[in-house]
Design a protein around this motif. Structure first.
Motif, short mmCIF file in Angstrom:
data_model
loop_
_atom_site.label_atom_id
_atom_site.label_comp_id
_atom_site.label_asym_id
_atom_site.label_seq_id
_atom_site.Cartn_x
_atom_site.Cartn_y
_atom_site.Cartn_z
N PHE A 190 -3.76 -4.23 -3.99
CA PHE A 190 -5.02 -4.51 -3.30
C PHE A 190 -5.40 -5.99 -3.40
N GLY A 241 -2.51 0.18 -8.02
CA GLY A 241 -3.47 0.15 -6.91
C GLY A 241 -4.16 -1.20 -6.82
N MET A 290 -1.58 4.04 -12.41
CA MET A 290 -2.00 4.15 -11.00
C MET A 290 -3.08 3.13 -10.69
N MET A 301 -5.32 -8.57 -0.63
CA MET A 301 -6.16 -8.32 0.55
C MET A 301 -7.46 -9.11 0.50
N ALA A 319 -7.26 4.75 -6.29
CA ALA A 319 -6.47 3.51 -6.34
C ALA A 319 -6.93 2.60 -5.20
N LEU A 320 -7.19 1.34 -5.53
CA LEU A 320 -7.80 0.44 -4.56
C LEU A 320 -6.97 0.28 -3.30
N ALA A 321 -5.65 0.09 -3.46
CA ALA A 321 -4.82 -0.20 -2.29
C ALA A 321 -4.79 0.98 -1.33
N ASN A 360 -6.86 3.48 -1.27
CA ASN A 360 -8.21 3.82 -0.80
C ASN A 360 -8.50 3.19 0.55
N VAL A 382 0.84 -1.20 0.00
CA VAL A 382 0.00 0.00 0.00
C VAL A 382 0.88 1.25 0.00
#
Lengths: 306, 541
Positions: free
Chosen positions: A81, A77, A73, A84, B376-378, B380, A12
């Motif tokens: 993620f 991201g 991005m 998770m 961005a998902l992470a 966020n 993250v």
């Protein structure tokens, strides 16, 4: 530089760094350019404004570059993620119960704890359950968060990588004491965890005082602590039999907290207000608590002395 | 009163119609008078909501209880949100400047349905008054947050129904205004003014109006469903009644995300008028700006799910909404580049309207770029529902829409009232507002990333520095706002007479006297070219 507190935190943080660096380049670059433009082209005699209106090449460039950057991005991201959402099947499971305004960690077999205690370097899967309204389960240090929604079986998982205490906060607004709905994660080594677990098991076998069960089920403990800490209302510790300063009919008087006083406080709470607290915070429990429940509570309160 | 050519005329401010005194305003269907009435109502509510915000900031100057109880605090942020969102930022620019300047900018005498316009105003007023009354009637102010998330909003014992009804009525006002503007733009443009010859503020109002008409009914029905659930225990959303709380979040954000574009598109439109005037240069990339307004309006419909990244929605929907959220950022970036390119090479006169417009770009960029972190998902996951989000949307709403509104007020004030404010004082007020704003919100970005949740009455000791800086910033910001207000009020009383065209603008509003006469134009102008023509240009069509 990046947090390694959990298995996902560094991922993250890298995305944070990536987006922030690109953003700063744009923000500073454009700002400097604007200031330059304002100074260089400020109105003065003899300087005529140019009259151009388009430049297709330039416009294509500044459309395509942002598209590429935002897609990158998005991609990073997503990659950080994705893990998770993939809890390993052999992860240790703890049920997290959110209710106004406390967290309860259910280890199964009737064993519950107010803190989340977990062993180092073991995958933990938390099943998030709400007993009333929406809550949000957030461990900032671990970079994990998921809402706790009534009727839904949300979950999260992570591997704690450092021994220590970490805050748990509620992030979905849930009413009066939303900002006090906190707890702690305690990451300990395997040995200590087993010892703690054995103690929890032992404690769960001792039957709880009846009065405590009534207090918990009625929701009294959300506002009155039993360990001396100050919540919305006065604590119950060292309460029974003590001298209380109250305000009744706008005058300050002193009373002893005995059965009669407690009964008055429960059934008509606004008649006598403990000094330092506000009117209207507590509702009357007239049809909720029966006389016999009250007696159980009083018996229990008597035990709450050092 | 005389205009610059010496002809005598009666301005809309002095016009005597069927009614006299206050009634001449309250019953007027003149788009300019209605625009001004909106302006006064909205400005009043703005300062009410600012005061509520100030109380909250003061509470947060130290951890624990400082000046109020948690219940009061929860009521304050709810009402601050409801007033700011539903009464000020969503309708704001389009009802004030849209009403006042849309007809003038397209060479029309009024909007298409003047009476409907007045009805919109009264619905708005009714909704606004109800929102305020919800504070005092019933069992205390609503404490659900402006988002009314179920099940809490169904269970809270406070005056939620009243507040919901207020929001519902405000929604109707918004729909009627939207319809009115769409029809006006389609049917009332001056001869020769094709869509591609229309100034860009009307373009932005056009895109906005479509969102108002298409998205607002969804929030209307959703709020009614909550009312039905509270009043009759019909289970739509509350799991205790067999409903689905996540469904509420979907319906709420299907409207409330496009609502963000309802407020920001007109803001973009306002600054797009200002850059060319103060640079004496045509807008750069006219077509790109017009198209990007429509693109934003369109894609803006499909990104609502990013408000729910942590609510337990499916893996795929998180991916989908994250991707679209990133794509909607691109047209906004294009607009920023276009504005900067419009100034570049111009003859720049840094007067207060341009100062606010430049402030808008800077703050809007911070708002947009912090939005990338949330998209961005992470990342966020970390910042969702924290002070970071609060700072982000204040950068967009206040830094963006608010600064654009201030820019518009300073730009059009001489046209609306025929008087010129003290420019030096306006500049000083800008410096104070800009400084206070950043000191107020920047620390919240930092503590938000560190994990400070939003809607917190109390906080952990590690967030204290950020919170204190933020509160100091809020005091500076409000000082600046008061300076701006005093300057404008003083001008209204005894300002110097402004010429019809103080900024050397070339759009239609600058071709008529200040303040404009009742029906704006004696002779409807004929439009022969694109707007923003400041002289010879090679590319002129």
């Amino acid at each position: 530089m990046f947090s390694e507190a959990s298995n996902v935190s560094a991922g993250v943080d890298k995305v944070f760094a990536f987006i922030i660096i690109i953003s700063l380049i744009f923000l500073i670059g454009i700002s400097v350019f604007i200031v330059y433009t304002l100074v260089r082209f400020r109105r003065k005699k003899g300087l005529k404004a140019m009259q151009f209106t388009d430049n297709i090449k330039l416009e294509i460039i500044w459309t395509v570059i942002p598209i590429i950057l935002v897609l990158l991005m998005f991609y990073y991201g997503w990659i950080a993620f994705a893990p998770m959402r993939k809890a390993p099947p052999d992860a240790m499971q703890v049920k997290v119960i959110g209710k106004m305004w406390e967290w309860i960690f259910d280890y199964g077999n009737g064993m519950t704890s107010k803190e989340l205690v977990i062993p180092l370097n073991k995958a933990v899967r938390l099943d998030l359950v709400s007993e009333d309204v929406n809550h949000g389960f957030f461990i900032p240090a671990f970079r994990v968060k998921e809402d706790v929604v009534p009727g839904y079986n949300n979950y999260m998982w992570f591997i704690p990588q450092y021994i220590g205490n970490y805050e748990i906060l509620c992030t979905q607004y849930c009413g009066l004491l939303h900002s006090n709905m906190m707890s702690k994660v305690r990451v300990v080594d395997q040995e200590e965890y087993e010892k703690w677990y054995a103690d929890l098991e032992k404690a769960s076998k001792i039957p709880e005082a009846e009065g405590l069960i009534v207090l918990r089920n009625t929701g009294c403990l959300a506002c009155h602590s039993i360990d001396g800490s100050k919540l919305v209302g006065p604590t119950f510790k060292d309460f029974y039999g003590s001298e209380r300063t109250v305000i009744a009919n706008n005058t300050e008087t002193k009373v002893i907290a005995d059965d009669a006083f407690i009964s008055r406080s429960v059934y008509s709470p606004d008649a006598e207000i403990a000094a330092g607290y506000n009117k209207g915070l507590m509702k009357s429990y007239t049809d909720v608590l029966k006389e016999e429940d009250l007696k159980k509570i009083n018996d229990y309160l008597k035990t709450l002395h050092e | 009163m005389a205009n610059q050519e010496g002809d005598h005329y009666i301005s809309y401010l002095d016009q005597q119609g069927k009614y006299r005194g206050l009634l001449a305003w309250l019953l007027s269907t003149d788009h300019k008078r209605i625009g001004l009435m909106y302006f006064y109502v909205i400005a009043t509510f703005f300062f009410i909501a600012v005061s509520l915000g100030l109380l909250m900031r003061t509470e947060l100057i130290a951890p624990g209880e400082t000046i109020m109880s948690p219940q009061t605090y929860n009521g304050l942020f709810t009402v601050h949100g409801i007033i700011m969102i539903f009464i000020i930022v969503i309708p704001g620019l389009s009802v004030v400047f849209g009403n006042f300047f849309l007809p003038i900018l397209i060479g029309a005498k009024d909007v298409a349905f003047p009476k409907l316009n007045l009805l919109s105003f009264y619905l708005f007023l009714l909704g606004a008054i109800m929102a305020v009354l919800s504070q005092f009637l019933g069992d205390g102010p609503p404490d659900t947050g402006w988002s009314f998330y179920v099940p809490y909003s169904v269970e809270s014992s406070t005056n939620v129904i009243f507040a919901l009804t207020a929001a519902f009525i405000l929604g109707f006002s918004s729909i009627l205004t939207g319809i009115n503007f769409i029809v006006t733009i389609h049917r009332m443009r001056a001869p020769g003014m094709t869509f591609m010859r229309m100034p860009l503020f009307p373009w932005s109002i056009y895109a906005t109006a479509w969102i108002q008409v298409l998205a607002t009914p969804i929030i209307g029905i959703t709020l009614l469903m909550v009312v039905a659930e509270r009043a009759f225990s019909i289970g739509f959303f509350d799991p205790a009644l067999g409903g689905d709380p996540i469904l509420f979040q979907h319906l709420f954000w299907i409207y409330s995300h496009p609502a963000v574009y309802i407020m920001i598109l007109p803001a973009m439109g306002v600054v797009t008028e200002i850059f060319p005037t103060f640079s004496q240069k045509p807008v750069f990339g006219y077509t790109a700006i017009a198209i990007s307004s429509l693109t934003i309006a369109f894609i803006g419909y499909f990104v609502w799910g990013h408000h729910m990244f942590t609510s337990g929605t499916s893996y795929f929907s998180r991916l989908f909404f994250s991707l679209l959220t990133f794509l909607v950022a691109v047209p906004s970036a294009i607009k920023v580049f276009n504005w900067v390119a419009t100034m570049y090479g111009g003859s720049i006169d840094l007067k207060p309207p341009l100062l606010y417009a430049v402030g808008f770009i800077f703050l809007f960029m911070i708002g947009g770029l912090t939005g990338l972190i949330q998209g961005a998902l992470a990342t966020n996951i970390q910042v969702h529902d924290t002070a970071f989000v609060v700072a982000h949307f204040h950068y967009i709403i206040f830094g963006g829409m608010g600064f654009a509104a201030f820019a518009g007020i300073h730009y059009w004030y001489p046209k609306m009232f025929g008087k010129m404010y003290n420019i030096r004082f306006a500049n000083i007020a800008w410096v104070v507002i800009f400084t206070g704003f950043n000191l107020f919100y920047f620390p919240q970005l930092v503590i938000g990333m560190q994990g400070m949740p939003r809607r917190y009455f109390d906080y952990l000791p590690q967030f204290k520095t950020g919170q204190v800086l933020s509160t100091i910033g809020s005091y500076i910001l409000v000082t600046g706002l008061l300076m701006m207000l005093i300057n404008l009020l003083a001008t209204r009383k005894k300002g110097k007479t402004a010429p019809a065209n103080p900024w050397k603008g070339v759009t239609l509003e600058w071709q008529i006297p200040s303040p404009p006469p009742l029906e704006n134009f004696d002779i409807i102008p004929e439009i022969k070219r694109r707007p923003y023509f400041f002289g010879e240009s090679k590319n002129e069509k």
